[in-house]
Design an enzyme around this catalytic site. Structure first.
Site, PDB file in Angstrom:
ATOM      1  N   HIS A 177      -3.139  29.816   7.183  1.00  0.00           N
ATOM      2  CA  HIS A 177      -4.188  30.066   6.200  1.00  0.00           C
ATOM      3  C   HIS A 177      -4.806  28.753   5.708  1.00  0.00           C
ATOM      4  O   HIS A 177      -4.089  27.823   5.337  1.00  0.00           O
ATOM      5  CB  HIS A 177      -3.587  30.842   5.021  1.00  0.00           C
ATOM      6  CG  HIS A 177      -4.587  31.217   3.964  1.00  0.00           C
ATOM      7  ND1 HIS A 177      -5.610  32.096   4.210  1.00  0.00           N
ATOM      8  CD2 HIS A 177      -4.706  30.819   2.677  1.00  0.00           C
ATOM      9  CE1 HIS A 177      -6.333  32.224   3.098  1.00  0.00           C
ATOM     10  NE2 HIS A 177      -5.805  31.468   2.153  1.00  0.00           N
ATOM     11  N   VAL A 233       1.655  29.998   4.065  1.00  0.00           N
ATOM     12  CA  VAL A 233       1.048  29.048   4.998  1.00  0.00           C
ATOM     13  C   VAL A 233       0.751  29.690   6.352  1.00  0.00           C
ATOM     14  O   VAL A 233       0.292  29.021   7.276  1.00  0.00           O
ATOM     15  CB  VAL A 233       1.885  27.751   5.207  1.00  0.00           C
ATOM     16  CG1 VAL A 233       2.118  27.035   3.897  1.00  0.00           C
ATOM     17  CG2 VAL A 233       3.195  28.028   5.925  1.00  0.00           C
ATOM     18  N   GLU A 234       1.016  30.992   6.482  1.00  0.00           N
ATOM     19  CA  GLU A 234       0.660  31.667   7.726  1.00  0.00           C
ATOM     20  C   GLU A 234      -0.472  32.656   7.441  1.00  0.00           C
ATOM     21  O   GLU A 234      -1.609  32.255   7.251  1.00  0.00           O
ATOM     22  CB  GLU A 234       1.910  32.279   8.384  1.00  0.00           C
ATOM     23  CG  GLU A 234       2.848  31.155   8.850  1.00  0.00           C
ATOM     24  CD  GLU A 234       4.056  31.599   9.641  1.00  0.00           C
ATOM     25  OE1 GLU A 234       4.353  32.813   9.706  1.00  0.00           O
ATOM     26  OE2 GLU A 234       4.732  30.715  10.202  1.00  0.00           O
ATOM     27  N   MET A 235      -0.177  33.953   7.320  1.00  0.00           N
ATOM     28  CA  MET A 235      -1.279  34.902   7.159  1.00  0.00           C
ATOM     29  C   MET A 235      -1.625  35.160   5.687  1.00  0.00           C
ATOM     30  O   MET A 235      -2.673  35.728   5.385  1.00  0.00           O
ATOM     31  CB  MET A 235      -0.948  36.189   7.916  1.00  0.00           C
ATOM     32  CG  MET A 235      -0.884  35.900   9.430  1.00  0.00           C
ATOM     33  SD  MET A 235       0.053  37.091  10.390  1.00  0.00           S
ATOM     34  CE  MET A 235      -1.177  38.363  10.617  1.00  0.00           C
ATOM     35  N   ASN A 275       3.691  35.152   4.482  1.00  0.00           N
ATOM     36  CA  ASN A 275       3.960  33.713   4.333  1.00  0.00           C
ATOM     37  C   ASN A 275       2.673  32.988   3.916  1.00  0.00           C
ATOM     38  O   ASN A 275       1.666  33.050   4.610  1.00  0.00           O
ATOM     39  CB  ASN A 275       4.487  33.170   5.675  1.00  0.00           C
ATOM     40  CG  ASN A 275       4.931  31.720   5.582  1.00  0.00           C
ATOM     41  OD1 ASN A 275       4.415  30.937   4.785  1.00  0.00           O
ATOM     42  ND2 ASN A 275       5.896  31.364   6.401  1.00  0.00           N
TER      43      ASN A 275
END
Ligand code: HEM
Ligand code: HEM
Length: 340
Positions: free
Chosen positions: A92, A134-136, A132
């Site tokens: 993200h 820092v992910e989705m 998460n």
């Protein structure tokens, strides 16, 4: 003659080939490995065609991310052997995670999921990246479920996949569908034919590499259908320089410092860069480091090259019917807009 002095120090191709032709593999040693099944199974999450198709849609759907730019396939590209080719993935808003993204191919074989083994199953695993930050970066499981419920095609697909359930659109069922899809992601190779008894399936050079691999003891940790394994210390003989404490961060047990889940070697020649920190770009370097840090051995150039040739024979066929992006159900009037 004088020209002999001009010869390179490395053995000639002819010498290598004739040495390779004498390789005799003790098939009894091959029991460390297993051929890949047609697909993986889990009794707790029976496979159905509907579930796999739903899981495939979810795998590719960027509406499961906050800014609607990321899907599982962004970091585990099925056309690129299930990886993104980066040391650390971009999540993200371009944020970098702290670990290299492993391949999803043959992940059904793993005893635990993630580099630190923190998820027991693919279903548990799938619930992580969506939330998460820092992910989705979705704000909550409830928000994900609301989003899915706003897409009429998903409501129908969940109903068909989980018949008889009063409220089938749930985060648990999303994880089940994705897990069932991932268990189809299997990449059979010539090595599997060889294991099944076909002596001709590997070249002499590949068999020489397999022998070197086994003589060195790599299969102590890289075994089974994935040529991966359980949780072991990285740097067990010679410490490996890394800040990542691996499994210690999950359990806080001293004995778990720098313990990582042994990754698969299937398709490894296509999934650079290597190691949990994605710090190694060349496969031959990864092989040499493994021998040093895990076995306390210094491989020669020939041994290293042999092993790399064998590892390349673990490159398999990608399942053509699954890797193309499926058509996704249209958003409804209440489907959230991308939240940048
Ligand atoms: C780990 C699947 C989304 C980056 C994994 C693993 C699986 C997986 C099965 C464990 C593999 C193994 O242990 O060998 C999925 C699915 C996703 C998804 C189903 C969508 C729901 C993403 C996204 C990113 C990403 C969007 C990048 C932004 C990573 C990284 C790891 C990982 C860095 C390793 C993390 C660690 O071990 O601590 N993923 N993934 N994944 N994935 Fe994904
Ligand atoms: C990782 C090969 C021996 C445990 C790897 C990788 C390769 C490899 C290519 C990188 C995979 C990737 O990042 O996708 C070999 C070879 C070996 C060998 C050729 C024999 C010379 C061993 C042994 C152990 C072991 C004996 C256990 C004592 C591991 C672990 C990792 C790994 C824990 C993950 C490293 C990390 O977390 O960064 N191996 N390996 N390996 N191997 Fe080995």
């Amino acid at each position: 003659g004088a020209s002999a002095f001009a010869q390179p120090a490395q053995p000639t191709v002819e010498a290598l080939t004739s040495a390779a032709q004498n390789v005799i593999i003790n098939r009894a040693q091959l029991t460390a490995f297993k051929a890949l099944p047609g697909r993986f199974e889990d009794a707790k999450n029976p496979i159905t065609a509907e579930k796999v198709e739903l899981g495939r849609m979810l795998y590719f759907d960027t509406r499961l991310s906050k800014n609607q730019q990321l899907s599982c396939n962004s970091c585990h590209d099925l056309n690129r052997f299930g990886v993104d080719g980066k040391s650390f993935s971009t999540g993200h808003k371009g944020q970098l995670g702290g670990r290299n993204s492993p391949t999803v191919y043959n992940s059904g074989a793993h005893l635990t999921q993630f580099w630190d083994g923190r998820a027991a199953t693919l279903e548990d695993q799938a619930k992580g990246p969506i939330l998460n930050p820092v992910e989705m970066a979705m704000p909550s499981a409830e928000h994900v479920v609301e989003t899915l419920k706003s897409i009429p095609g998903y409501v129908t697909a969940f109903q068909k996949t989980f018949p008889g359930q009063a409220d089938p659109v749930t985060y648990d069922n999303l994880a089940k569908a994705i897990g069932a899809f991932e268990r189809q992601l299997v990449t059979p190779s010539r090595f599997d034919k060889y294991l099944a008894g076909d002596e001709q399936a590997l070249t002499h050079a590949e068999k020489a590499g397999l022998k070197t691999f086994m003589d060195q003891g790599c299969q102590q940790c890289h075994y089974g259908p994935a040529l991966g394994g359980s949780l072991v210390k990285l740097g067990v003989i010679v410490p490996y320089p890394t800040k990542d404490q691996g499994r210690y961060d999950v359990t806080k047990r001293e004995t778990d410092r720098m313990v990582f889940r042994v990754p698969t070697l299937r398709n490894v020649s296509r999934t650079a860069p290597y190691f949990h920190d994605g710090s190694i770009s060349e496969l031959q370097t990864a092989v040499k480091l493994m021998a040093q840090h895990q076995l306390g051995k210094q491989l020669s150039e020939t041994e290293t090259r042999n092993i790399v040739v064998f590892l390349d024979a673990l490159t398999g066929e990608l399942p053509a019917s699954y890797i193309a992006k499926p058509s996704l159900p249209a958003s409804g009037p209440k489907t959230p807009r991308p939240d940048p």
